[in-house]
Enzyme design. Structure first.
Site, short mmCIF file in Angstrom:
data_model
loop_
_atom_site.label_atom_id
_atom_site.label_comp_id
_atom_site.label_asym_id
_atom_site.label_seq_id
_atom_site.Cartn_x
_atom_site.Cartn_y
_atom_site.Cartn_z
N MET A 65 8.68 47.61 24.29
CA MET A 65 8.52 47.32 22.87
C MET A 65 9.88 47.04 22.24
SD MET A 65 5.62 50.23 22.02
CE MET A 65 6.72 51.60 22.40
N ASP A 66 10.37 45.84 22.45
CA ASP A 66 11.73 45.49 22.05
C ASP A 66 11.75 44.66 20.78
OD1 ASP A 66 14.50 45.45 22.34
OD2 ASP A 66 14.46 43.54 23.41
N GLY A 67 12.77 44.86 19.97
CA GLY A 67 12.98 44.02 18.79
C GLY A 67 12.77 44.71 17.46
N SER A 81 10.55 40.16 22.16
CA SER A 81 11.85 39.79 21.55
C SER A 81 12.63 38.76 22.34
CB SER A 81 12.74 41.02 21.30
OG SER A 81 13.50 41.38 22.43
#
Length: 282
Positions: A40-42, A230
């Protein structure tokens, strides 16, 4: 006029929700992955783009996790694993780490509430990683959430926090060595993946896999899809062992808080296309 506008908004949302449910039922008629994982990036870049505080980005990221968990459950995915907090994240600013720990405690307790998404869909929660590093209040929230969902059998949610794959593999190696020769303790110098004790013992792949966090607590299906948001093209020390066999790695340019059904559908369709291709070739 206000009442009419609210009524129209409710009708629009109701139609959209029904359309989404119908579309997911159609997708679920085809091959469905058993296990989907998310990096879960960004969150922070999303917050800066939206001119929000970093903490608000993490809160919106939690909303996205609930949204995607429900999408996966409607698709009959058996297991969802989410990279919630890396051990390396403890190196971030004290304010951000404190905010993340407070958010984790709050949301874990929220998941314990009767009628929440885990209760509604029969999801068992596992918090996997070096949980002893978490603040005491968070550890208590983890224990409560896991206890209250322990009898759920329909699906699994693995929250990996604080986690790194190197730590998981190191712990598994230690367990294998200890089980192979209980009388010969793990050397004190074996403090990480850079040092491997020489005991002359073998650890078959299947035995090793059972010592990993994802299998030690509760059997987990093989990882079918790993999604990183992301646009960053790296795994960031997440599920490295599990990605070794037949895992489709998908990179989305969308920041995690914005990630939703429209971003996920092409990923599922690609999985189904490859699954049907394998069946035809057989």
């Amino acid at each position: 006029m206000t009442v009419i506008l609210r009524g129209l908004a409710w009708l629009r949302d109701s139609i959209a929700n029904q359309a989404e449910r119908f579309f997911l039922r159609v997708l679920a008629a085809g091959p469905v992955p058993r296990h989907v994982a998310f990096v879960m990036d960004g969150n922070r870049r999303y917050a800066r783009k939206q001119q929000k505080q970093v903490q608000e980005g993490h809160v919106d990221g939690y909303v996205a996790l609930r949204r995607m968990l429900e999408v996966c459950l409607r698709l009959n995915v058996q297991c969802v694993s989410a990279y919630a907090f890396s051990i390396e994240n403890f190196k971030r600013s004290e304010d951000e780490v404190e905010a993340l720990m407070k958010l984790a405690e709050e949301k874990l307790l929220e998941l314990c509430e009767h009628g929440d998404i885990l209760d509604e869909y029969g999801v068992r929660l596992n918090v996997l990683g070096r949980t002893s590093l978490l603040p005491e209040k968070v550890q208590l929230a983890v224990q409560k959430a896991e206890y209250m969902t322990r009898h759920n059998t329909r699906a699994i949610l693995n929250l990996c926090m604080p986690y790194t794959s190197r730590d998981e593999i190191t712990t598994a190696v230690e367990s294998c060595v200890r089980n192979a020769d209980p009388s010969n303790p793990i050397p004190a110098t074996f403090a990480g993946p850079d040092r491997v004790p020489d005991h002359g013992s073998r650890c078959p792949s299947k035995t090793f896999s059972r010592q990993l966090y994802l299998h030690d607590r509760h059997p987990t299906p093989p990882l079918d899809i790993l999604v990183r948001t992301s646009g960053v093209k790296r795994l960031s020390d997440f599920l490295l062992w599990q990605c070794c066999e037949d895992t489709q790695i998908q990179i989305s340019s969308t920041f995690w808080p914005d990630f939703g059904l429209l971003d996920f559908v092409p990923i599922i369709l690609d999985f189904q296309r490859k699954a049907w291709g394998r069946r035809i070739s057989l």
